[in-house]
Design a protein around this motif. Structure first.
Motif, PDB file in Angstrom:
ATOM      1  N   LEU A  63       0.888  -1.099   0.078  1.00  0.00           N
ATOM      2  CA  LEU A  63       0.029  -0.078  -0.022  1.00  0.00           C
ATOM      3  C   LEU A  63       0.935   1.202  -0.093  1.00  0.00           C
ATOM      4  O   LEU A  63       1.788   1.497   0.754  1.00  0.00           O
ATOM      5  CB  LEU A  63      -0.880   0.065   1.290  1.00  0.00           C
ATOM      6  CG  LEU A  63      -2.102  -1.292   1.232  1.00  0.00           C
ATOM      7  CD1 LEU A  63      -2.772  -1.272   2.501  1.00  0.00           C
ATOM      8  CD2 LEU A  63      -2.930  -0.961  -0.025  1.00  0.00           C
ATOM      9  N   VAL A  64       0.639   2.216  -0.856  1.00  0.00           N
ATOM     10  CA  VAL A  64       1.643   3.205  -1.177  1.00  0.00           C
ATOM     11  C   VAL A  64       1.033   4.762  -0.635  1.00  0.00           C
ATOM     12  O   VAL A  64       1.998   5.572  -0.672  1.00  0.00           O
ATOM     13  CB  VAL A  64       2.235   3.481  -2.858  1.00  0.00           C
ATOM     14  CG1 VAL A  64       2.583   1.968  -3.112  1.00  0.00           C
ATOM     15  CG2 VAL A  64       0.925   3.700  -3.364  1.00  0.00           C
ATOM     16  N   ASP A  65      -0.297   4.641  -0.540  1.00  0.00           N
ATOM     17  CA  ASP A  65      -0.870   5.847  -0.007  1.00  0.00           C
ATOM     18  C   ASP A  65      -1.943   5.730   0.651  1.00  0.00           C
ATOM     19  O   ASP A  65      -2.553   4.780   0.686  1.00  0.00           O
ATOM     20  CB  ASP A  65      -1.054   6.810  -1.354  1.00  0.00           C
ATOM     21  CG  ASP A  65      -0.991   7.987  -1.202  1.00  0.00           C
ATOM     22  OD1 ASP A  65      -0.778   8.551  -0.017  1.00  0.00           O
ATOM     23  OD2 ASP A  65      -1.425   8.832  -1.770  1.00  0.00           O
ATOM     24  N   ALA A  77      -4.485   2.893  -1.174  1.00  0.00           N
ATOM     25  CA  ALA A  77      -4.461   2.329  -2.443  1.00  0.00           C
ATOM     26  C   ALA A  77      -2.759   1.717  -2.730  1.00  0.00           C
ATOM     27  O   ALA A  77      -1.854   2.127  -1.854  1.00  0.00           O
ATOM     28  CB  ALA A  77      -4.466   3.521  -3.597  1.00  0.00           C
ATOM     29  N   GLY A  78      -2.779   0.653  -3.547  1.00  0.00           N
ATOM     30  CA  GLY A  78      -1.358   0.306  -3.998  1.00  0.00           C
ATOM     31  C   GLY A  78      -1.583  -1.019  -4.945  1.00  0.00           C
ATOM     32  O   GLY A  78      -2.216  -0.637  -6.002  1.00  0.00           O
ATOM     33  N   ARG A 113       0.766   5.039  -8.002  1.00  0.00           N
ATOM     34  CA  ARG A 113       1.870   5.968  -7.157  1.00  0.00           C
ATOM     35  C   ARG A 113       1.248   6.652  -6.180  1.00  0.00           C
ATOM     36  O   ARG A 113       1.881   6.878  -5.080  1.00  0.00           O
ATOM     37  CB  ARG A 113       2.740   6.543  -7.959  1.00  0.00           C
ATOM     38  CG  ARG A 113       3.752   7.390  -7.500  1.00  0.00           C
ATOM     39  CD  ARG A 113       4.647   8.278  -8.447  1.00  0.00           C
ATOM     40  NE  ARG A 113       5.412   9.341  -7.734  1.00  0.00           N
ATOM     41  CZ  ARG A 113       6.623   8.999  -7.642  1.00  0.00           C
ATOM     42  NH1 ARG A 113       7.198   7.955  -8.154  1.00  0.00           N
ATOM     43  NH2 ARG A 113       7.647  10.058  -6.998  1.00  0.00           N
ATOM     44  N   ALA A 114       0.119   7.289  -6.353  1.00  0.00           N
ATOM     45  CA  ALA A 114      -0.680   8.054  -5.633  1.00  0.00           C
ATOM     46  C   ALA A 114      -2.185   8.105  -5.863  1.00  0.00           C
ATOM     47  O   ALA A 114      -2.513   7.590  -6.972  1.00  0.00           O
ATOM     48  CB  ALA A 114      -0.173   9.469  -5.498  1.00  0.00           C
ATOM     49  N   PHE A 115      -3.006   8.698  -5.037  1.00  0.00           N
ATOM     50  CA  PHE A 115      -4.474   8.775  -5.199  1.00  0.00           C
ATOM     51  C   PHE A 115      -5.096   9.791  -4.414  1.00  0.00           C
ATOM     52  O   PHE A 115      -4.407  10.450  -3.357  1.00  0.00           O
ATOM     53  CB  PHE A 115      -5.018   7.705  -4.920  1.00  0.00           C
ATOM     54  CG  PHE A 115      -5.486   7.153  -3.694  1.00  0.00           C
ATOM     55  CD1 PHE A 115      -6.851   7.168  -3.198  1.00  0.00           C
ATOM     56  CD2 PHE A 115      -4.446   7.046  -2.547  1.00  0.00           C
ATOM     57  CE1 PHE A 115      -6.835   6.702  -1.938  1.00  0.00           C
ATOM     58  CE2 PHE A 115      -4.676   6.620  -1.359  1.00  0.00           C
ATOM     59  CZ  PHE A 115      -6.133   6.627  -0.743  1.00  0.00           C
ATOM     60  N   ASP A 116      -6.288  10.141  -4.585  1.00  0.00           N
ATOM     61  CA  ASP A 116      -7.053  11.264  -4.035  1.00  0.00           C
ATOM     62  C   ASP A 116      -8.791  10.808  -4.071  1.00  0.00           C
ATOM     63  O   ASP A 116      -8.967  10.413  -5.090  1.00  0.00           O
ATOM     64  CB  ASP A 116      -6.895  12.900  -4.402  1.00  0.00           C
ATOM     65  CG  ASP A 116      -6.979  13.544  -3.110  1.00  0.00           C
ATOM     66  OD1 ASP A 116      -7.181  13.060  -2.049  1.00  0.00           O
ATOM     67  OD2 ASP A 116      -6.991  14.745  -3.296  1.00  0.00           O
ATOM     68  N   VAL A 117      -9.106  11.125  -3.045  1.00  0.00           N
ATOM     69  CA  VAL A 117     -10.672  11.002  -3.140  1.00  0.00           C
ATOM     70  C   VAL A 117     -11.069  12.106  -2.626  1.00  0.00           C
ATOM     71  O   VAL A 117     -11.087  12.802  -1.444  1.00  0.00           O
ATOM     72  CB  VAL A 117     -11.091  10.004  -1.789  1.00  0.00           C
ATOM     73  CG1 VAL A 117     -12.598   9.483  -1.751  1.00  0.00           C
ATOM     74  CG2 VAL A 117     -10.378   8.575  -2.276  1.00  0.00           C
ATOM     75  N   SER A 128       2.220   4.707 -13.164  1.00  0.00           N
ATOM     76  CA  SER A 128       2.522   4.418 -14.475  1.00  0.00           C
ATOM     77  C   SER A 128       1.809   3.191 -15.112  1.00  0.00           C
ATOM     78  O   SER A 128       1.135   2.470 -14.376  1.00  0.00           O
ATOM     79  CB  SER A 128       4.139   3.775 -14.339  1.00  0.00           C
ATOM     80  OG  SER A 128       4.094   2.665 -13.369  1.00  0.00           O
ATOM     81  N   SER A 129       1.885   3.287 -16.390  1.00  0.00           N
ATOM     82  CA  SER A 129       1.088   2.255 -17.219  1.00  0.00           C
ATOM     83  C   SER A 129       1.922   2.026 -18.586  1.00  0.00           C
ATOM     84  O   SER A 129       2.101   3.034 -19.268  1.00  0.00           O
ATOM     85  CB  SER A 129      -0.317   2.789 -17.612  1.00  0.00           C
ATOM     86  OG  SER A 129      -1.034   1.938 -18.251  1.00  0.00           O
TER      87      SER A 129
END
Length: 401
Positions: A63-65, A77-78, A113-117, A128-129
């Motif tokens: 889990l990265v964030d 998220a991760g 790498r990151a997220f927001d809600v 990355s994709s």
């Protein structure tokens, strides 16, 4: 998973941000990465943190964030089902006050790498994709995978922040650092062609803050970079805001408590060739702070905006790099990171408006952790991974009481 943490014994008095002049820091000697921490630098875990059962992620997960909206509303998220040479598939989990549950994510290629809600019907993931884009959005009904850069290659979204119906995404591209905005209908390019990389972004009351790194003009390593967009759309950069020239410095996270109380953290040194994009720019060992050689230890970097200038903030004796920020309000700030000499212990620094203290989270492995204050409480979430970059990596979740 044996997640325990505690405050360290000492509380050394250091200047508050207002006490620290706008200047580069004096030179220091870079320590060897093979040396252990001195007694004054050791971070001791203890019982303030407790392991919380996660959402049953598959092996090779992280889990990265993490973020928290309240005691019964947190998100992380991760990825899972990865391997040392494979990226795995994205995961999103939600805490309802009792248990963590999984939210299905359709973009199986996205390495988060990151997220927001912004809300349960407005969630953004970036990373990355291999197919390009690196952005996924949930509108409460379906996942979409917009391509804000069209068919162009070479764009890497690093962070996203949401607020008042918009989302701002920052990262790096073929022309340097970029910032783009989703206004609810379409993407609009806010800034591009800026030298370097934007690693993180924060929104507050119409202000946009983006931070990262860029190569020095003399190619002697990097320096921190800061960009600010005011509510009227005007942009300001390092020179406009008296950002200190810190040789070898980089910023990896930014948090705006108010428009005149903004924090950014990162590190100085810790040589990684991938962190110096210009092919002709490589760090050299010239005796200055931040001068780097492979294997050198990073030093935490904290900077503060007081409404008129950015200042570098003095810290207790500690080595390592800072990656995350959270706050319960003014004069109650936390930063998270790692010290490579103390594997398995995530590094936390706390500022109470007067002094800094250190605290650790025992993760039993790499010790990387992201943190989030829980609104309405004095508690905090931490997520990360144990055994980073191996086939045995697995996610951890902990809460501070």
């Amino acid at each position: 998973m044996g997640l325990l943490a505690a405050c360290s014994a000492g509380r050394p008095r250091v200047p508050s941000p207002a006490d620290v002049p706008v200047r580069s820091a004096p030179g220091t000697t870079t320590a060897s990465a093979g040396a252990g921490p001195t007694p004054t630098e050791t971070v001791t875990p203890s019982t303030r943190w407790r392991s919380i059962p996660g959402a049953g992620l598959k092996a090779a997960s992280a889990l990265v964030d993490v973020l928290a909206k309240g005691p019964e509303d947190a998100w992380a998220a991760g990825f899972e089902a990865g391997a040392e040479d494979e990226d795995g598939v994205p995961v999103l989990v939600h805490w309802n006050g009792s248990v963590w549950t999984r939210i299905p994510v359709e973009d199986s290629e996205l390495r988060v790498r990151a997220f927001d809600v912004a809300g349960p019907d407005d969630i953004w993931l970036v990373g990355s994709s291999p197919s390009g884009g690196g952005v996924s959005h949930w509108d409460g009904r379906v996942w979409a995978t917009p391509r804000p850069f069209g068919v162009a290659d070479g764009y890497r979204p690093y962070d996203v922040a949401t607020g008042k119906g918009r989302a701002v995404i920052v990262g790096s591209g073929p022309d340097g650092a970029f910032a783009i905005q989703w206004d609810g209908k379409r993407f609009r390019r806010m800034r591009s062609g800026t030298d370097g990389v934007f690693e993180a972004v924060a929104l507050k009351d119409g202000h946009v803050w983006a931070v990262g790194r860029r190569a020095r003009e003399d190619c002697q390593g990097t320096r921190p970079t800061v960009a600010h967009m005011s509510p009227d759309g005007r942009w300001s950069y390092n020179e406009d805001m008296s950002v200190p020239e810190v040789l070898g410095g980089r910023l990896e996270s930014v948090l705006a408590i108010t428009p005149t109380d903004v924090w950014a953290v990162g590190a100085i040194g810790g040589y990684d060739p991938e962190m110096y994009p210009p092919a002709n720019c490589r760090p050299t060992s010239d005796g200055e702070e931040g001068a780097e050689t492979p294997g050198s230890l990073p030093t935490p970097l904290v900077m503060h905006w007081n409404g008129s200038a950015w200042q570098r903030v003095e810290l207790p004796p500690v080595k390592g790099a800072l990656h995350g920020l959270t706050a319960f309000g003014k004069n109650n700030l936390w930063a998270s990171g790692t010290d490579p000499r103390q594997p398995g212990v995530a590094l936390l620094l706390h500022y109470d408006g007067t002094s800094w203290t250190r605290e650790g989270i025992s993760a039993g492995g790499s010790g990387h952790a992201a943190i989030a204050a829980i609104p309405g409480t004095s508690n905090m979430w931490a997520v990360g991974s144990v055994g980073e970059d191996t086939d045995h990596e697995h996610a951890f979740v902990a809460r501070r009481h």
